[in-house]
Structure formats: C-alpha cells, structure tokens
Design a protein around this motif. Structure first.
Motif, PDB file in Angstrom:
ATOM      1  N   VAL A  90     -55.247 119.553 112.966  1.00  0.00           N
ATOM      2  CA  VAL A  90     -54.311 120.685 112.978  1.00  0.00           C
ATOM      3  C   VAL A  90     -55.114 121.953 112.699  1.00  0.00           C
ATOM      4  O   VAL A  90     -55.729 122.088 111.636  1.00  0.00           O
ATOM      5  CB  VAL A  90     -53.203 120.512 111.926  1.00  0.00           C
ATOM      6  N   THR A  91     -55.097 122.856 113.659  1.00  0.00           N
ATOM      7  CA  THR A  91     -55.877 124.090 113.553  1.00  0.00           C
ATOM      8  C   THR A  91     -54.940 125.290 113.598  1.00  0.00           C
ATOM      9  O   THR A  91     -54.108 125.384 114.506  1.00  0.00           O
ATOM     10  CB  THR A  91     -56.892 124.199 114.703  1.00  0.00           C
ATOM     11  N   VAL A  92     -55.071 126.173 112.637  1.00  0.00           N
ATOM     12  CA  VAL A  92     -54.341 127.441 112.645  1.00  0.00           C
ATOM     13  C   VAL A  92     -55.356 128.529 112.953  1.00  0.00           C
ATOM     14  O   VAL A  92     -56.239 128.812 112.150  1.00  0.00           O
ATOM     15  CB  VAL A  92     -53.649 127.703 111.287  1.00  0.00           C
ATOM     16  N   ASP A  93     -55.254 129.114 114.145  1.00  0.00           N
ATOM     17  CA  ASP A  93     -56.259 130.071 114.602  1.00  0.00           C
ATOM     18  C   ASP A  93     -55.614 131.090 115.530  1.00  0.00           C
ATOM     19  O   ASP A  93     -55.272 130.752 116.660  1.00  0.00           O
ATOM     20  CB  ASP A  93     -57.374 129.328 115.326  1.00  0.00           C
ATOM     21  N   PRO A  94     -55.445 132.322 115.065  1.00  0.00           N
ATOM     22  CA  PRO A  94     -55.797 132.810 113.736  1.00  0.00           C
ATOM     23  C   PRO A  94     -54.647 132.606 112.758  1.00  0.00           C
ATOM     24  O   PRO A  94     -53.481 132.487 113.174  1.00  0.00           O
ATOM     25  CB  PRO A  94     -56.013 134.304 113.976  1.00  0.00           C
ATOM     26  N   LEU A  95     -54.981 132.581 111.478  1.00  0.00           N
ATOM     27  CA  LEU A  95     -53.947 132.633 110.451  1.00  0.00           C
ATOM     28  C   LEU A  95     -53.458 134.070 110.389  1.00  0.00           C
ATOM     29  O   LEU A  95     -54.228 134.982 110.057  1.00  0.00           O
ATOM     30  CB  LEU A  95     -54.518 132.211 109.093  1.00  0.00           C
ATOM     31  N   THR A  96     -52.215 134.281 110.760  1.00  0.00           N
ATOM     32  CA  THR A  96     -51.680 135.640 110.812  1.00  0.00           C
ATOM     33  C   THR A  96     -51.267 136.103 109.417  1.00  0.00           C
ATOM     34  O   THR A  96     -51.275 135.352 108.462  1.00  0.00           O
ATOM     35  CB  THR A  96     -50.460 135.711 111.740  1.00  0.00           C
ATOM     36  N   ARG A  97     -50.857 137.359 109.355  1.00  0.00           N
ATOM     37  CA  ARG A  97     -50.490 138.010 108.096  1.00  0.00           C
ATOM     38  C   ARG A  97     -51.582 137.888 107.044  1.00  0.00           C
ATOM     39  O   ARG A  97     -51.306 137.702 105.864  1.00  0.00           O
ATOM     40  CB  ARG A  97     -49.145 137.480 107.569  1.00  0.00           C
ATOM     41  N   ALA A 110     -59.065 123.493  98.171  1.00  0.00           N
ATOM     42  CA  ALA A 110     -57.629 123.580  97.866  1.00  0.00           C
ATOM     43  C   ALA A 110     -56.770 122.953  98.951  1.00  0.00           C
ATOM     44  O   ALA A 110     -55.674 122.442  98.674  1.00  0.00           O
ATOM     45  CB  ALA A 110     -57.237 125.045  97.657  1.00  0.00           C
ATOM     46  N   LEU A 111     -57.233 122.997 100.184  1.00  0.00           N
ATOM     47  CA  LEU A 111     -56.436 122.433 101.279  1.00  0.00           C
ATOM     48  C   LEU A 111     -56.438 120.899 101.257  1.00  0.00           C
ATOM     49  O   LEU A 111     -55.436 120.268 101.613  1.00  0.00           O
ATOM     50  CB  LEU A 111     -56.977 122.936 102.626  1.00  0.00           C
ATOM     51  N   VAL A 112     -57.545 120.315 100.852  1.00  0.00           N
ATOM     52  CA  VAL A 112     -57.644 118.852 100.864  1.00  0.00           C
ATOM     53  C   VAL A 112     -56.674 118.250  99.839  1.00  0.00           C
ATOM     54  O   VAL A 112     -56.654 118.637  98.670  1.00  0.00           O
ATOM     55  CB  VAL A 112     -59.086 118.409 100.565  1.00  0.00           C
ATOM     56  N   GLY A 113     -55.859 117.327 100.301  1.00  0.00           N
ATOM     57  CA  GLY A 113     -54.859 116.694  99.439  1.00  0.00           C
ATOM     58  C   GLY A 113     -53.491 117.341  99.541  1.00  0.00           C
ATOM     59  O   GLY A 113     -52.509 116.813  99.008  1.00  0.00           O
ATOM     60  N   CYS A 114     -53.420 118.500 100.223  1.00  0.00           N
ATOM     61  CA  CYS A 114     -52.149 119.224 100.341  1.00  0.00           C
ATOM     62  C   CYS A 114     -51.264 118.570 101.406  1.00  0.00           C
ATOM     63  O   CYS A 114     -51.743 118.159 102.460  1.00  0.00           O
ATOM     64  CB  CYS A 114     -52.448 120.670 100.707  1.00  0.00           C
ATOM     65  N   ARG A 115     -49.943 118.461 101.145  1.00  0.00           N
ATOM     66  CA  ARG A 115     -48.994 118.030 102.167  1.00  0.00           C
ATOM     67  C   ARG A 115     -48.858 119.152 103.186  1.00  0.00           C
ATOM     68  O   ARG A 115     -48.737 120.317 102.808  1.00  0.00           O
ATOM     69  CB  ARG A 115     -47.629 117.727 101.565  1.00  0.00           C
ATOM     70  N   ILE A 116     -48.790 118.773 104.440  1.00  0.00           N
ATOM     71  CA  ILE A 116     -48.833 119.794 105.479  1.00  0.00           C
ATOM     72  C   ILE A 116     -47.472 120.433 105.734  1.00  0.00           C
ATOM     73  O   ILE A 116     -47.384 121.555 106.221  1.00  0.00           O
ATOM     74  CB  ILE A 116     -49.404 119.208 106.784  1.00  0.00           C
ATOM     75  N   SER A 117     -46.390 119.752 105.388  1.00  0.00           N
ATOM     76  CA  SER A 117     -45.054 120.281 105.708  1.00  0.00           C
ATOM     77  C   SER A 117     -44.306 120.697 104.444  1.00  0.00           C
ATOM     78  O   SER A 117     -44.709 120.375 103.326  1.00  0.00           O
ATOM     79  CB  SER A 117     -44.237 119.242 106.488  1.00  0.00           C
ATOM     80  N   ALA A 118     -43.176 121.361 104.636  1.00  0.00           N
ATOM     81  CA  ALA A 118     -42.476 122.018 103.541  1.00  0.00           C
ATOM     82  C   ALA A 118     -41.989 121.037 102.481  1.00  0.00           C
ATOM     83  O   ALA A 118     -41.575 119.908 102.778  1.00  0.00           O
ATOM     84  CB  ALA A 118     -41.282 122.807 104.100  1.00  0.00           C
ATOM     85  N   LEU A 178     -50.334 127.297 105.766  1.00  0.00           N
ATOM     86  CA  LEU A 178     -49.990 128.729 105.723  1.00  0.00           C
ATOM     87  C   LEU A 178     -49.920 129.235 104.287  1.00  0.00           C
ATOM     88  O   LEU A 178     -50.482 130.288 103.943  1.00  0.00           O
ATOM     89  CB  LEU A 178     -48.644 128.961 106.418  1.00  0.00           C
ATOM     90  N   HIS A 179     -49.219 128.486 103.431  1.00  0.00           N
ATOM     91  CA  HIS A 179     -49.072 128.919 102.033  1.00  0.00           C
ATOM     92  C   HIS A 179     -50.405 128.956 101.306  1.00  0.00           C
ATOM     93  O   HIS A 179     -50.725 129.927 100.610  1.00  0.00           O
ATOM     94  CB  HIS A 179     -48.142 127.959 101.293  1.00  0.00           C
ATOM     95  N   VAL A 180     -51.167 127.874 101.418  1.00  0.00           N
ATOM     96  CA  VAL A 180     -52.427 127.794 100.669  1.00  0.00           C
ATOM     97  C   VAL A 180     -53.384 128.880 101.149  1.00  0.00           C
ATOM     98  O   VAL A 180     -53.998 129.596 100.353  1.00  0.00           O
ATOM     99  CB  VAL A 180     -53.054 126.397 100.819  1.00  0.00           C
ATOM    100  N   GLY A 181     -53.510 129.015 102.473  1.00  0.00           N
ATOM    101  CA  GLY A 181     -54.431 130.021 102.997  1.00  0.00           C
ATOM    102  C   GLY A 181     -54.064 131.417 102.547  1.00  0.00           C
ATOM    103  O   GLY A 181     -54.914 132.171 102.057  1.00  0.00           O
ATOM    104  N   ARG A 182     -52.791 131.756 102.661  1.00  0.00           N
ATOM    105  CA  ARG A 182     -52.377 133.136 102.335  1.00  0.00           C
ATOM    106  C   ARG A 182     -52.354 133.398 100.827  1.00  0.00           C
ATOM    107  O   ARG A 182     -52.385 134.552 100.405  1.00  0.00           O
ATOM    108  CB  ARG A 182     -51.004 133.420 102.947  1.00  0.00           C
ATOM    109  N   SER A 183     -52.274 132.351 100.017  1.00  0.00           N
ATOM    110  CA  SER A 183     -52.194 132.579  98.570  1.00  0.00           C
ATOM    111  C   SER A 183     -53.453 133.239  98.020  1.00  0.00           C
ATOM    112  O   SER A 183     -53.428 133.823  96.942  1.00  0.00           O
ATOM    113  CB  SER A 183     -51.920 131.262  97.828  1.00  0.00           C
TER     114      SER A 183
END
Length: 595
Positions: free
Chosen positions: A4-11, A540-548, A564-569
C-alpha cells in the motif's frame, strides 16, 4: 502481503511518499518514508556572503521561515562572536517573531492539515454502529473539521466551522508577524547582533491586541475552560499527576453532563480539544470515562522497539532574563530547555557534537560512516536512472539524509520538547499511557502535545510583548566583519516541527565554504541509517492497523487511515522550496540537471 503506497501524502508541506507492506490482517509490517524533492540549499550558499543566509534560508519553507532565519542568525552570531552580547530586547523581539510563527503553524497543522482526517467517511461508518451517541460524535467531527470542497458519496459537505474559523486567525497572526518582522512570510529584520528595527509603543499595542484575539479564539473554539484557568491547572500545575487529574476530571464532568442527551456541541462545553481528548483515545475515552467508542489514536504509531528511538530538543526560545546566549544551548539556557530523552523518559544533557548524518539510503554519493554537520557534504545523484522509488528492495529511496543523535534515531517536535522541559500535562499523559501498557508515544499524545504547546507559547507571547519588550531598549550590537574570515558558527533552535540546525564554515575571503542544514522533518522522516535502523516515522508505521478504529469494520486497503494519521501527526515538511526546471530546451524530457 499487500503493498500500500500513499504517493503523495497530501495535506503536508511538500511531496512525501509512504510505502508499506501490509499483511492479510491489515497490520503494517514494513514501511519506507521517501522525501521526493531535492532541496540543495547547501549548494546554493557556497561562495555567498554568509549574511545572505538569513534571507536565503527563509525560502526553504514558506510555513516556518522565521525558524530558519533564527537558526541562520544564531550561526552568524557565533561566526561573528556576538552571541554572548545580543541585547535582551533583541532576544525578546526574536522570540515574539518566532512565537507568532509557532502559534500560526500549530493552528495550521491541527485545523487545516491534520483534523480533516477526522471527517474521513470511515469514521462515519464506524460511528453509525453506535446509535445516537455515535451519530452525535460523527455530526461534530464532520461539522467542525470537514475541509472545503469535500464530498462524501457524491454529496457536497459544507466546510467545518473550526476549519473555516481558523483561517481569519491565521491572517491576523501573519499581520502580527509583519509588525515585528517587517513582512510575513520572509521577514527582513533579523541580523547578526540583534534585529534591525525598534518596535514602537504602537507596535506593542497592535501585537497585544492581536494576541487578545488569539486568546478569544482559543476560548471560543479550542477549550471551554477560560484560557488562564487552563494554563494555571495544566502548564503551571505543581505535578504531572495534578495536571492529569484536573484534565480527566474536567472531561468526566463534561461526559456526565452530556451523555443523556448526546449533546456534544460547543455551546454545551465541548471545545475541539475536549472533543478530541474524550473520543480520540481508547484509554481516556473508553477505559477512564466509560465511553463505548473511541477513535483509538493512542494505539497508532507507538514504537515497537523502544531501544531504537529517542526524543531530542535543541532548546527553544531565548532566556530573556539577561543579554546574550550560549550557541551550544546547554541545559536550562533557553525557555524550552535542550536535552535528549530516552524512551524510558531518562533525561540527558544535550551535546551538539553527537549530531551526525549518513547517506547510505539517500540519493547522495556515499561517504564512510556518519558525519557531523560541520564535516557534512551534499553531493546528489545527477543520473536520473539511479533514482528509483518503486522497487521496495532498493537500498536508496529518498532525498532525506539520516540524522542521528549518538547513533540513535530521534523524534523531534512538540511531544519531545514538552517532555524534555517536564511540562506537567504532557508528562503526566505520557506516564499515564505507559502505566496502562500503552505506548506513551502515539498519535494521540503527539497531537495533544502540539495543542498544549499552542497554549504555552501563547501565554509566553503575552508576557514577552506586554512585560519584557522595552521600546526604548537596545536592539543590536555592531559586528566586526573581520571575524567572518576562516570562521564557523552553529545555529540551533526549535522550529514548530522540531529541532532545526544550521552549521556554517567560511573561507579566507569570508565567503561560505560549507553550509549544512538538518531540518526537523529530516529527523522525523529519516530513512534507515548505515546500521539499517529505520527512522521514527518508519518505526511508527510498523505494527499500525491500516484502517479506521483498529480495523473495526475490517480491512480497507483503499482508505488507509492508519497511514494518513500517523504520517500527518509528525507535521511533515518536505518542500524546502527548491524546484529545478530547465527552460533552455537543451535537455530531453525527463532529464534534470541538479544544482
């Protein structure tokens, strides 16, 4: 395994690519953070008059230019030997300038860049399974934080009240920055030895008036408790326990008062911070307040191996009790003290000699081992065929170098700063999470620290403007230009996003021979280092659940709210403002010559 790739991470500020591998249970197993732009300012400075760095460096970032000007002028203060004699009122003026930028940045990040994620339709789906209370929570999240031009299921959603409400406040803070800095962004008054303007009594009145508007905004939107009471019972609490007890008791009173009618509105006492505090955390919302549902942000971005992460602060804002300052920022020398903290919350004095960078996984020519910034080099790849983001196994995958402190990746920013300065509320919250077997460093504590720092800096700003700034004081000392020959200087400060350092060396003609910059996002978004240890965001991303809500309704790879949450935090800032274009037509498409 699903990639799963987010590119680019917006905001976020600039192009950031987050690349992950996720298992069938929706848990991230591997992560890579790629900064997609080459900055290159270090190469632009070469051969320039070092004083130009104050203006040039502000073009690195249009969001926090003041921090770069402060880092640059700190390096020049040391270069010209005047750091110890900068007048007190010049330090106050610099603090005000930087404080305005910090308050503005924190409001921007929380309301414009980060909080719109709370209006993600995935949360609406989860909340719809929790009856009237869930509907009330979703109504508030959508009604406050929805961004402009936002649609769900094809239906246009009106922009949130908080999202829209913060925009005029941002403008007023820019107005204030122009009063003290000549213009904003890219102020013009900072100069080695002090500042070039003398604020007038009228300027002070204007700044005071705008800060009153900031306090009004905080009282009307952010918290329901009067600003002064919040400061007195959290930031000035006599212990972390008392600060947290006050915080939890206040949330408990709000909850008991509101649940019968499911009224979570602002008129009923729910400011934005209170709403997020009660429903953002599983520990606070579900376990301590007895709520049936939370967003579970305290289960996001906890570091799995605490032996491979630290917290770092260079020290923020000058101590204005005396003239001058120490460029090495020893413990206790600045309002927000410097320091390094282990993941077990053990404090150590800061030593700038322990800051290094390596480029093993970045698009630069390799060098042996790690280097201190004074010995740093910035030699980018110039062959585009060597730049590849798509192959997950590629050794080099980002333009960001890998900063380390004594060999350890470090999180920088408000959470690190407030822990290192032993701020009672954030320290107490982190201890609360640790004592209840949660990771103390998570998306919830990171965002709460940012909002708490917003209150603290606002409080200090009022004091600097109304008490410390003397319009009849001294605002500069002369510099001896000969001191700029064969010299060096280090500029350390705290940008809103975290530790920022500029390192400068001049030659025998007083021109820049080497200039190296280590930004907060280089720390937080660092790639793996020469030992293969990932940077903070990657960990921080490793181990995180991907969905809400911990994959509450199952795994949805198409809406990776966890990423999205982890990256923007971390409040990423990637751009650093150099965009290379070729207008000559001599190079075929796809070939760029890097400056």
């Amino acid at each position: 395994m699903v990639r799963v790739t987010v590119d680019p991470l917006t905001r976020v500020v600039g192009p950031l690519r987050l690349d992950t591998e996720v298992d069938e249970n929706g848990i991230i197993k591997e992560a890579r953070s790629s900064n997609m732009i080459f900055r290159g300012f270090e190469r632009i400075y070469r051969g320039q008059d070092p004083r130009d760095s104050i203006l040039l460096s502000q073009r690195i970032c249009g969001v926090c230019p003041v921090a770069h000007s402060i880092a640059a002028v700190n390096a020049l203060d040391e270069l010209y030997g005047v750091a110890g004699s900068v007048p007190k009122d010049a330090l106050v003026a610099r603090n005000i300038n930087q404080g305005l930028n910090t308050v503005s940045n924190h409001l921007l990040h929380f309301y414009i860049l980060w909080a719109p994620d709370l209006a993600n339709p995935a949360y609406g789906n989860v909340m719809s399974t929790f009856g009237d209370l869930g509907a009330s929570v979703w109504k508030e999240l959508l009604g406050r934080f929805a961004p402009i031009s936002y649609k769900i299921g094809g239906e246009l959603i009106p922009p949130g009240s908080s999202y829209v409400g913060v925009i005029p406040m941002k403008k007023r803070l820019h107005d204030a920055g122009a009063v003290i800095g000549g213009k904003m962004p890219h102020q013009t008054v900072t100069y080695p030895g002090g500042v070039t303007n003398n604020p007038t009594t009228s300027d002070i009145q204007t700044l005071s008036s705008i800060m009153s508007e900031v306090v009004d905004f905080l009282n009307k939107n952010v918290i329901s408790i009067p600003f002064e009471d919040w400061i007195e019972n959290t930031y000035k609490a006599s212990s972390p326990k008392k600060a947290v007890d006050f915080f939890i008791e206040h949330l408990n009173e709000l909850t008991e008062m509101s649940l019968q009618k499911n009224d979570l509105s602002r008129p009923n006492g729910w400011g934005d911070v209170e709403l997020y505090s009660a429903f953002g955390s599983e520990l606070i919302g579900e376990e301590l307040l007895g709520l049936p549902i939370s967003l579970k942000h305290d289960k996001m971005s906890g570091y799995n191996d605490l032996s491979k992460i630290g917290l770092l602060s260079y020290g923020g804002f000058y101590n204005v009790g005396h003239e001058g300052y120490d460029p090495t920022s020893p413990s206790g020398d600045r309002f927000q003290t410097s320091g390094f903290m282990t993941s077990s919350l053990e404090y150590h004095d800061f030593d700038s000699n322990k800051v290094t960078e390596n480029v093993k996984h970045a698009f630069y020519d390799d060098y042996e081992g790690d280097r201190h910034p004074y010995e740093g080099v910035t030699e980018p790849f110039t062959d585009p065929d060597r730049i590849n983001y798509d192959n997950f196994s590629e050794e080099k995958y980002t333009w960001s170098k890998a900063p380390r402190y004594d060999g350890i990746p470090c999180e920088v920013g408000p959470l690190s700063r407030l822990l290192i300065m032993k701020e009672p509320l954030v320290t107490g919250l982190v201890q609360l999470f640790r004592d209840n077997n949660y990771s103390p460093f998570n998306s919830f504590t990171r965002m709460m620290a940012r909002m708490q720092e917003l209150f603290i800096i606002t409080n200090e700003m009022i004091k600097w403007i109304t008490t410390d700034l003397d319009p009849n004081g001294r605002f500069r000392v002369d510099i001896d230009m000969s001191m700029g020959r064969d010299s060096r200087g280090m500029g350390l400060c705290e940008a809103p996003r975290g530790a920022l350092g500029h390192w400068l060396i001049t030659d025998d003609e007083s021109k820049v021979a080497n200039y190296q910059i280590v930004t907060p996002s280089a720390w937080n978004l660092s790639p793996r280092d020469s030992e293969g240890v990932p940077g903070p965001l990657e960990q921080a991303l490793v181990g995180c659940r991907i969905s809400a809500v911990d994959n509450w309704l199952g795994v949805d790879f198409s809406n990776p709210t966890g990423i999205l949450h982890v990256g923007r935090s971390y409040d990423p800032c990637i751009t650093c403002a150099v965009h290379t274009i070729d207008l000559t037509g001599k190079n075929p498409p796809g070939i760029f010559r890097l400056l």
